[in-house]
Design an enzyme around this catalytic site. Structure first.
Site, PDB file in Angstrom:
ATOM      1  N   HIS A 175      34.915 -35.341  16.221  1.00 13.41           N
ATOM      2  CA  HIS A 175      34.486 -35.875  14.932  1.00 13.41           C
ATOM      3  C   HIS A 175      35.496 -35.626  13.820  1.00 13.41           C
ATOM      4  O   HIS A 175      35.465 -36.302  12.795  1.00 13.41           O
ATOM      5  CB  HIS A 175      33.139 -35.253  14.518  1.00 13.41           C
ATOM      6  CG  HIS A 175      33.264 -33.883  13.922  1.00 13.41           C
ATOM      7  ND1 HIS A 175      33.586 -32.767  14.663  1.00 13.41           N
ATOM      8  CD2 HIS A 175      33.121 -33.440  12.639  1.00 13.41           C
ATOM      9  CE1 HIS A 175      33.622 -31.711  13.869  1.00 13.41           C
ATOM     10  NE2 HIS A 175      33.355 -32.084  12.645  1.00 13.41           N
ATOM     11  N   HIS A 180       0.800  -1.223   0.000  1.00 10.08           N
ATOM     12  CA  HIS A 180       0.000   0.000   0.000  1.00 10.08           C
ATOM     13  C   HIS A 180       0.836   1.278   0.000  1.00 10.08           C
ATOM     14  O   HIS A 180       0.311   2.363   0.219  1.00 10.08           O
ATOM     15  CB  HIS A 180      -0.940   0.027   1.214  1.00 10.08           C
ATOM     16  CG  HIS A 180      -1.944  -1.081   1.232  1.00 10.08           C
ATOM     17  ND1 HIS A 180      -1.718  -2.265   1.887  1.00 10.08           N
ATOM     18  CD2 HIS A 180      -3.170  -1.197   0.638  1.00 10.08           C
ATOM     19  CE1 HIS A 180      -2.762  -3.062   1.736  1.00 10.08           C
ATOM     20  NE2 HIS A 180      -3.655  -2.446   0.969  1.00 10.08           N
ATOM     21  N   ASP A 208      33.000 -29.986  19.363  1.00  9.58           N
ATOM     22  CA  ASP A 208      33.146 -31.337  18.834  1.00  9.58           C
ATOM     23  C   ASP A 208      34.383 -31.490  17.967  1.00  9.58           C
ATOM     24  O   ASP A 208      34.306 -31.675  16.750  1.00  9.58           O
ATOM     25  CB  ASP A 208      31.894 -31.737  18.055  1.00  9.58           C
ATOM     26  CG  ASP A 208      31.818 -33.235  17.801  1.00  9.58           C
ATOM     27  OD1 ASP A 208      32.835 -33.912  17.996  1.00  9.58           O
ATOM     28  OD2 ASP A 208      30.747 -33.717  17.417  1.00  9.58           O
TER      29      ASP A 208
END
Length: 457
Positions: free
Chosen positions: A218, A113, A215
């Site tokens: 890993h 608008h 981690d």
């Protein structure tokens, strides 16, 4: 304008989803839709969240769009140099106001608008404004909704919807000692270069954060083939468990060695290693010997709740939640401003080859996180506990290292620290009453590089 968030509904006991002293987590926190919805209210609507680096907004009128949780926001540099953050949603019908990722502008105009807002988010005018009778609309009350607070730390800009609770300095706490290894290891600070790469991964956002917060375990297995392909067949550098650590502060975490070269080696760019070896004596003078030995080592870190980085590899990233089983990963390259351009180019190439969307390490991680998320959904599987006990008895007191410190880089200590803060926020009704973890040692210290005594070792 104030922002009041009311949560109507159940008040579950989130402590039943984990026992961190025993070292286990309930798998449902990674896929349950109701838990995820509570995270949006209790964590993302109340945390200090990274929204920009100051280098992305050098001039008045510069802006970028991002998210705080699932709330779209616009971040803009003001004429007075300050930064404002407000919802990217028109107060008329809620349409998205700005669709561009970044740019420079004098105003934002909603496509629906034609409501127009200046860079401070203030309503300036509307299409066919004559249709509004006197008293229909108060422009001052219909601007773009501001976040409650905006703050910055050495180039990193954070914002929060929470009107109360800890200041940004208190939120970061003693973790500033570690952050300064990334943000203040050389005169001139840092910048983000080369734009932002976005990728969507079908996994829970917490898997990305916890992977980077601690981690290291890993890496030598998951990334073995990638490491060998990047470094003439050489395997992942061995870990010295006696001289490597996990350090956690208020849910933020940094896991690291002290050999100074592991991550620089993994980046696979000899010129970058030469650059850091050249400035390392100055780094020691600036931050102390210990931090100069940590920087460049095999390390990874996360800022609670959803920012992570690899200080030696120079990837800086944010995990934006998009439901319990999907997140958008935003990746940047962070470098020292003082770096020569050819070294910045080497860093950028190294980041793209390792932790870009097609990087040798990034693809490994994404596949693992997606499988963790989908498999944990099984109606029987979801009721099995996940093991987080690695190194649970290796906490130490360290004269130099602040935070909750554990010996040995292969450890679940920082992950446990992250989920402890997750639990704190999920159960807290008063953020100001949340306990510091641990009691801060650097209260009142403005610059960690000016620390006397043990912290300067």
């Amino acid at each position: 304008m104030t922002m009041r968030l009311e949560r109507i509904g159940r008040e579950p006991e989130f402590s039943r989803y984990m026992d961190l002293k025993e070292g286990w987590l309930d798998r449902r926190i990674f896929s349950d839709a109701e838990i995820y919805e509570e995270e949006l209210y209790r964590i993302f609507a109340r945390s200090w969240l990274f929204v920009a680096h100051e280098s992305q907004l050098p001039k008045a009128g510069d802006f970028l769009t991002t998210h705080m949780g699932e709330d779209a926001v616009i971040v803009t540099r003001q004429p007075d140099g300050s930064i404002k953050v407000y919802l990217n949603s028109c107060p008329h019908r809620g349409n998205k106001v700005c669709f561009a990722d970044a740019g420079n502008t004098r105003r934002f105009v909603c496509n629906y608008h034609g409501w127009a807002f200046n860079t401070a988010g203030e309503l300036q005018g509307m299409h066919e404004e004559y249709c509004y009778d006197e008293g229909d609309i108060d422009r001052k009350k219909n601007g773009l909704r501001q976040v409650a607070r905006v703050g910055s730390y050495k180039g990193l800009v954070f914002a929060t919807f929470a009107e109360d609770g800890p200041s940004l300095d208190a939120w970061l706490g003693d973790f500033r000692w570690y952050l300064d290894m990334l943000l203040d290891n050389e005169e001139g600070g840092t910048e983000l270069i080369g734009g932002c790469i976005k990728s969507v991964i079908s996994a829970n956002w917490k898997f990305g954060v916890e992977n980077f917060i601690g981690d290291a375990y890993h890496a030598g297995w998951t990334h073995d083939s990638g490491c060998r392909s990047m470094n003439n067949g050489q395997p992942f550098p061995p870990i010295d468990m006696d001289n490597s650590y996990h350090a956690s502060v208020n849910g933020h975490g940094w896991e690291f060695g002290t050999e100074g070269v592991g991550d620089l080696f993994l980046l696979g760019r000899p010129k970058v290693m030469e650059y850091y070896e050249k400035i390392r004596p100055k780094m020691a003078d600036r931050l102390g010997t210990m931090r100069s030995q940590i920087f460049g080592s095999v390390a990874s870190a996360s800022i609670f709740p959803n920012v992570s980085f690899l200080p030696g590899i120079s990837t800086f990233r944010q995990w934006q939640p998009k439901g319990p089983m999907q997140f958008e990963l935003k990746t940047w390259v962070i470098v020292n401003k003082a770096m020569p351009d050819d070294i910045k180019d080497e860093v950028t190439k190294g980041v793209m080859q390792t932790f870009g969307p097609g990087g040798t390490f990034e693809m490994d991680d994404g596949e693992n996180w997606e499988n963790c998320t989908t498999v944990n959904r099984g109606v029987v599987t979801r009721h099995e506990k996940l093991h987080y006990r690695c190194g649970i008895g290796r906490q130490i007191d360290h004269d130099t290292l602040p935070g909750i410190v554990y010996r040995g880089q292969y450890n679940d200590a920082n992950q446990r620290g992250f989920y402890q803060r997750w639990l704190d926020m999920m159960e807290a009704t008063d953020l100001g009453a949340m306990p510091p973890r641990p009691e801060p040692r650097l209260t009142g210290v403005a610059e960690t590089r000016d620390l006397p005594g043990l912290f300067a070792l």
